[in-house]
Design an enzyme around this catalytic site. Structure first.
Site, PDB file in Angstrom:
ATOM      1  N   CYS A 223       0.896  -1.156   0.000  1.00 51.54           N
ATOM      2  CA  CYS A 223       0.000   0.000   0.000  1.00 51.54           C
ATOM      3  C   CYS A 223       0.933   1.203   0.000  1.00 51.54           C
ATOM      4  CB  CYS A 223      -0.977  -0.024   1.174  1.00 51.54           C
ATOM      5  SG  CYS A 223      -0.255   0.101   2.820  1.00 51.54           S
ATOM      6  N   GLY A 224       0.394   2.403   0.174  1.00 54.29           N
ATOM      7  CA  GLY A 224       1.249   3.587   0.094  1.00 54.29           C
ATOM      8  C   GLY A 224       2.420   3.508   1.062  1.00 54.29           C
TER       9      GLY A 224
ATOM     10  N   GLY B  98      -0.649   0.005   6.569  1.00 56.92           N
ATOM     11  CA  GLY B  98      -2.047  -0.445   6.611  1.00 56.92           C
ATOM     12  C   GLY B  98      -2.186  -1.928   6.307  1.00 56.92           C
TER      13      GLY B  98
ATOM     14  N   HIS C 188      14.383 -15.107  11.677  1.00 53.70           N
ATOM     15  CA  HIS C 188      13.959 -15.077  13.086  1.00 53.70           C
ATOM     16  C   HIS C 188      12.445 -15.180  13.273  1.00 53.70           C
ATOM     17  CE1 HIS C 188      17.835 -12.948  14.716  1.00 53.70           C
ATOM     18  NE2 HIS C 188      18.098 -13.967  13.910  1.00 53.70           N
TER      19      HIS C 188
ATOM     20  N   ARG D   2      15.817 -21.579  18.774  1.00 51.24           N
ATOM     21  CA  ARG D   2      15.247 -20.685  19.791  1.00 51.24           C
ATOM     22  C   ARG D   2      14.182 -19.757  19.192  1.00 51.24           C
ATOM     23  NH1 ARG D   2      19.840 -18.210  18.096  1.00 51.24           N
ATOM     24  NH2 ARG D   2      19.905 -15.931  17.991  1.00 51.24           N
TER      25      ARG D   2
HETATM   26  C1  RB5 Z   1      -3.940   5.305   0.602  1.00 50.72           C
HETATM   27  O1  RB5 Z   1      -3.900   6.647   0.254  1.00 50.72           O
HETATM   28  C2  RB5 Z   1      -3.023   5.043   1.787  1.00 50.72           C
HETATM   29  O2  RB5 Z   1      -3.592   5.502   2.946  1.00 50.72           O
HETATM   30  C3  RB5 Z   1      -2.736   3.568   1.885  1.00 50.72           C
HETATM   31  O3  RB5 Z   1      -2.165   3.120   0.708  1.00 50.72           O
HETATM   32  C4  RB5 Z   1      -1.783   3.121   2.980  1.00 50.72           C
HETATM   33  O4  RB5 Z   1      -0.614   3.882   2.981  1.00 50.72           O
HETATM   34  C5  RB5 Z   1      -2.345   2.945   4.315  1.00 50.72           C
HETATM   35  O5  RB5 Z   1      -1.680   2.500   5.263  1.00 50.72           O
END
Ligand code: RB5
Length: 160
Positions: A78-79, A83, A111, A145
Site C-alpha cells: 500500500c502507500g 495499513g 527469526h 530458539r
Molecule cells: C492510501 O492513500 C493510503 O492511505 C494507503 O495506501 C496506505 O498507505 C495505508 O496505510
C-alpha cells in the site's frame, strides 16, 4: 518447478505466491509481478488493477485468506505498507513483516518466519523492493530458539 543450473538438475519446492495492493502502490505491484516472473516464480495477482481509490483492508484480507488456505506466501503493498501489514497480522497463520531494508527482509525470515512481506510503494523504490523480495524468498527460517518464540504467536489472531 525443475530448474537447470550449473550442469545439475534440481527441484525447487513449489511455493504458491500471491500479491495484492491498494491504489497506493499499483505501479510497484505490477513491477514486482514482472520481476517475480523473471525470477521463475508464478504469482497470483489479487489486485487491485486500477488507480481508482480502494480500501487496503479488503486486499490485505483477501491475500491473508489465500496464503493461509493454500499454505503459500504473499507480497502486500500500500502507500506506506503500514495499513496492509496491520490488517494481515489480524489473521491467525499470518506473520506479516513490513520491510524497509534488506536486513529487515532477511531477519523477518530467519527469526520470525514471516509468510507475508509488506512494502510501502511510496516509501521504497522498485529496486529496493526487488532486492528485499529476492532475499526474502531465498532465506530460510532458522528455527531453534526462534521457533520457541514464533510458536508463541502462531495461534493468535482471527481464524479464517
Ligand atoms: C492510501 O492513500 C493510503 O492511505 C494507503 O495506501 C496506505 O498507505 C495505508 O496505510
Amino acid at each position: 518447478m525443475s530448474l537447470f543450473r550449473e550442469g545439475h538438475f534440481f527441484f525447487e519446492k513449489t511455493m504458491k505466491l500471491f500479491i495484492a495492493t491498494d491504489h497506493g502502490a499499483l505501479e510497484a505491484k505490477n513491477h514486482l509481478v514482472k520481476f517475480l516472473n523473471e525470477l521463475g516464480h508464478e504469482v497470483e495477482d489479487l489486485g487491485t488493477h486500477s488507480t481508482e481509490s480502494c480500501h487496503y483492508p479488503e486486499y490485505a484480507s483477501k491475500l491473508a485468506r489465500e496464503v493461509v488456505q493454500q499454505e503459500g506466501r504473499g507480497v502486500l503493498l500500500c502507500g506506506s505498507g503500514i495499513g496492509v501489514s496491520v490488517v494481515a497480522n489480524k489473521y491467525a497463520g499470518i506473520t506479516a513483516a513490513l520491510c524497509r531494508s534488506i536486513d529487515d527482509a532477511r531477519l523477518s525470515r530467519e527469526h520470525n518466519n514471516s509468510n507475508v512481506i509488506c512494502f510501502g510503494g511510496r516509501v521504497s523504490s522498485h529496486k529496493e523492493m526487488e532486492a528485499m523480495l529476492k532475499i526474502w524468498l531465498e532465506t530460510e527460517f532458522e528455527g531453534g530458539r526462534h521457533e520457541i518464540r514464533t510458536n508463541m504467536f502462531a495461534e493468535l489472531g482471527t481464524k479464517i
